[in-house]
Design an enzyme around this catalytic site. Structure first.
Site, mmCIF file in Angstrom:
data_model
loop_
_atom_site.group_PDB
_atom_site.id
_atom_site.type_symbol
_atom_site.label_atom_id
_atom_site.label_comp_id
_atom_site.label_asym_id
_atom_site.label_seq_id
_atom_site.Cartn_x
_atom_site.Cartn_y
_atom_site.Cartn_z
ATOM 1 N N PHE A 52 0.780 -1.199 -0.085
ATOM 2 C CA PHE A 52 0.002 -0.101 0.189
ATOM 3 C C PHE A 52 0.904 1.326 -0.114
ATOM 4 O O PHE A 52 0.443 2.373 -0.591
ATOM 5 C CB PHE A 52 -1.151 0.236 1.278
ATOM 6 C CG PHE A 52 -2.000 -0.990 1.010
ATOM 7 C CD1 PHE A 52 -3.076 -0.680 0.211
ATOM 8 C CD2 PHE A 52 -2.167 -2.242 1.719
ATOM 9 C CE1 PHE A 52 -4.289 -1.325 -0.016
ATOM 10 C CE2 PHE A 52 -3.208 -2.793 1.583
ATOM 11 C CZ PHE A 52 -4.283 -2.669 0.871
ATOM 12 N N GLU A 53 1.899 1.059 0.487
ATOM 13 C CA GLU A 53 3.030 2.465 0.559
ATOM 14 C C GLU A 53 4.116 1.968 -0.455
ATOM 15 O O GLU A 53 5.200 1.676 -0.149
ATOM 16 C CB GLU A 53 3.556 2.574 2.096
ATOM 17 C CG GLU A 53 2.337 2.405 3.271
ATOM 18 C CD GLU A 53 2.122 3.964 3.303
ATOM 19 O OE1 GLU A 53 2.336 4.834 2.368
ATOM 20 O OE2 GLU A 53 0.866 3.959 4.025
ATOM 21 N N ASP A 54 3.731 2.528 -1.429
ATOM 22 C CA ASP A 54 4.813 2.265 -2.837
ATOM 23 C C ASP A 54 6.167 3.017 -2.472
ATOM 24 O O ASP A 54 5.958 4.153 -1.729
ATOM 25 C CB ASP A 54 4.115 2.791 -4.103
ATOM 26 C CG ASP A 54 3.207 1.926 -4.318
ATOM 27 O OD1 ASP A 54 3.249 0.866 -4.204
ATOM 28 O OD2 ASP A 54 2.294 2.434 -5.171
#
Length: 185
Positions: A52-54
């Site tokens: 979710f946190e690229d």
């Protein structure tokens, strides 16, 4: 945890009998020992966070006016907020992530007073990583969880789906993933 040996020993120390207040106090001590103190995020949880946190090496506006870099870092380890124009290396992004993860694990460990499975812990860290420690600590989710209302706590994940006052598809997807992990056996 089998509490019988502890209570047997306490009865011996108390001369054969415990009053209800002593039983309640011992239960609080045991509950404190069996809380989440010291849990760390599993590989499953880390992979979910990073999905979710690229990784972004240039600071970007997260869509609601918060400057972000790396794997969702908004404040550097030195306490300085990320700002427009900031750049980091892949190694720095990983270091920021490690620092952030430890902070959010500590927040969950410190706030949760009930026993958790690894999946539940991971889901709570994932949520806290996104909404922040203060929001987690004041949340209805945490209040329900600490009263052992696990089902009610699970449903509260879905409440955290807005950014800038609007429901965001990405947050809906993320909250569903967190809730699914939280209730997974």
């Amino acid at each position: 945890m089998n509490r019988k040996p502890l209570f047997d020993a306490a009865r011996v120390l108390a001369g054969g009998k415990l009053i209800q207040a002593q039983v309640d106090d011992l239960n609080k001590v045991v509950d404190g020992l069996s809380s989440t103190q010291g849990m760390t995020t599993s590989r499953v949880g880390i992979n979910l966070i990073t999905s979710f946190e690229d990784e972004k090496l240039n600071a970007y506006d997260d869509g609601v006016g918060v400057w972000t870099i790396g794997f969702g870092t908004t404040v550097y380890p030195n306490g300085v907020k990320v700002k427009k124009g900031d750049v980091c290396t892949a190694e720095q992004a990983k270091a920021f992530f490690t620092y952030d993860l430890k902070r959010f694990e500590a927040a969950v460990n410190g706030a949760v007073k009930v026993s958790l499975t690894q999946n539940q812990f991971d889901a709570l860290v994932l949520l806290t990583y996104n909404i922040g420690s203060a929001a987690f600590k004041s949340s209805t989710l945490l209040k329900k969880l600490n009263t052992k209302d696990y089902a009610g706590a699970a449903d509260q994940f879905l409440v955290w789906n807005c950014g800038g006052g609007e429901v965001l598809k990405g947050l809906v997807r993320r909250r569903e993933a967190e809730r699914t992990l939280f209730i997974k056996k």
